[in-house]
Design a protein around this motif. Sequence first.
Motif, short mmCIF file in Angstrom:
data_model
loop_
_atom_site.label_atom_id
_atom_site.label_comp_id
_atom_site.label_asym_id
_atom_site.label_seq_id
_atom_site.Cartn_x
_atom_site.Cartn_y
_atom_site.Cartn_z
N PHE A 1 4.94 -2.63 2.63
CA PHE A 1 4.55 -4.04 2.61
C PHE A 1 3.33 -4.26 3.50
CE2 PHE A 1 4.90 -8.54 2.60
CZ PHE A 1 4.82 -8.99 3.91
N VAL A 2 2.38 -5.03 3.00
CA VAL A 2 1.21 -5.42 3.79
C VAL A 2 1.28 -6.90 4.14
CG1 VAL A 2 -1.30 -5.68 3.78
CG2 VAL A 2 -0.25 -3.62 2.79
N GLY A 3 1.49 -7.75 3.13
CA GLY A 3 1.59 -9.18 3.37
C GLY A 3 1.85 -9.93 2.09
N PHE A 4 2.21 -11.20 2.23
CA PHE A 4 2.35 -12.05 1.06
C PHE A 4 1.82 -13.44 1.34
CE2 PHE A 4 5.70 -14.95 2.19
CZ PHE A 4 6.70 -14.28 2.87
N ARG B 1 0.84 -1.19 0.00
CA ARG B 1 0.00 0.00 0.00
C ARG B 1 0.87 1.24 0.00
NH1 ARG B 1 -2.66 -0.57 6.08
NH2 ARG B 1 -0.77 -0.05 7.28
N GLN B 2 0.29 2.31 -0.51
CA GLN B 2 1.03 3.57 -0.56
C GLN B 2 0.09 4.72 -0.27
OE1 GLN B 2 3.23 4.14 -4.21
NE2 GLN B 2 4.61 5.59 -3.21
N TYR C 1 5.48 -8.45 -11.26
CA TYR C 1 4.27 -7.92 -11.88
C TYR C 1 3.47 -7.15 -10.85
CZ TYR C 1 5.55 -11.81 -14.94
OH TYR C 1 6.24 -12.69 -15.74
N TRP C 2 2.80 -6.09 -11.32
CA TRP C 2 2.01 -5.22 -10.45
C TRP C 2 0.67 -4.91 -11.07
CZ3 TRP C 2 3.47 -3.56 -5.63
CH2 TRP C 2 4.79 -3.83 -5.25
N GLY C 3 -0.33 -4.77 -10.19
CA GLY C 3 -1.61 -4.26 -10.61
C GLY C 3 -1.61 -2.74 -10.62
N GLN C 4 -2.73 -2.16 -11.01
CA GLN C 4 -2.82 -0.71 -11.14
C GLN C 4 -3.17 -0.02 -9.83
OE1 GLN C 4 -5.26 -2.77 -11.78
NE2 GLN C 4 -7.07 -1.80 -10.89
N GLY C 5 -3.58 -0.78 -8.85
CA GLY C 5 -3.91 -0.22 -7.54
C GLY C 5 -5.39 0.07 -7.39
N THR C 6 -5.85 0.01 -6.15
CA THR C 6 -7.23 0.36 -5.83
C THR C 6 -7.24 1.17 -4.54
OG1 THR C 6 -9.47 -0.54 -5.53
CG2 THR C 6 -7.68 -1.81 -4.55
N GLN C 7 -8.03 2.22 -4.52
CA GLN C 7 -8.05 3.15 -3.39
C GLN C 7 -8.90 2.59 -2.26
OE1 GLN C 7 -6.54 6.36 -2.99
NE2 GLN C 7 -7.23 6.08 -0.88
N TYR D 1 -3.95 0.47 -2.56
CA TYR D 1 -3.47 -0.89 -2.34
C TYR D 1 -3.14 -1.54 -3.68
CZ TYR D 1 -4.60 -0.78 2.59
OH TYR D 1 -4.61 -0.48 3.93
N TYR D 2 -1.97 -2.15 -3.70
CA TYR D 2 -1.48 -2.80 -4.92
C TYR D 2 -1.25 -4.28 -4.66
CZ TYR D 2 -0.23 1.95 -6.40
OH TYR D 2 -0.24 3.29 -6.73
#
Length: 124
Positions: free
Chosen positions: A47-50, A38-39, A113-119, A94-95
């Motif tokens: 980092f949030v989790g994996f 998250r940013q 690889y990354w997603g575009q993020g969601t608020q 959140y990504y």
Amino acid sequence: QVQLVESGGGLVQAGGSLRLSCTASGRTFRSCAGGWFRQAPGKERQFVGFITSTGGITNYADSVKGRFTISRDNAKNTVYLQMNSLKPEDTAVYYCAARRSDWGSRMPNEYDYWGQGTQVTVSS
């Protein structure tokens, strides 16, 4: 190549819950570890989790441990982030990310690889 699309973000009151989804294209996602980051504005990506590729092991940041849960359904090529007891300080974009490894990492630069993020916005 793996493409990731997040969904499920939104506005919620403190103490509420949200579930984010990250759906991947490509069969190789099943062999990838999945991560959530998250940013917040003006801050570094955190980092949030994996979750490991098989879903057998998860790892969380201390700030979310006990409140957030990561799971995955490889038949659906989807990783989830269940967020409970949300706090205003959880507000961020959140990504989701995927790493070409069975094992995840806490370092964002180790993901491929990354997603575009969601608020996600948590009001007090």
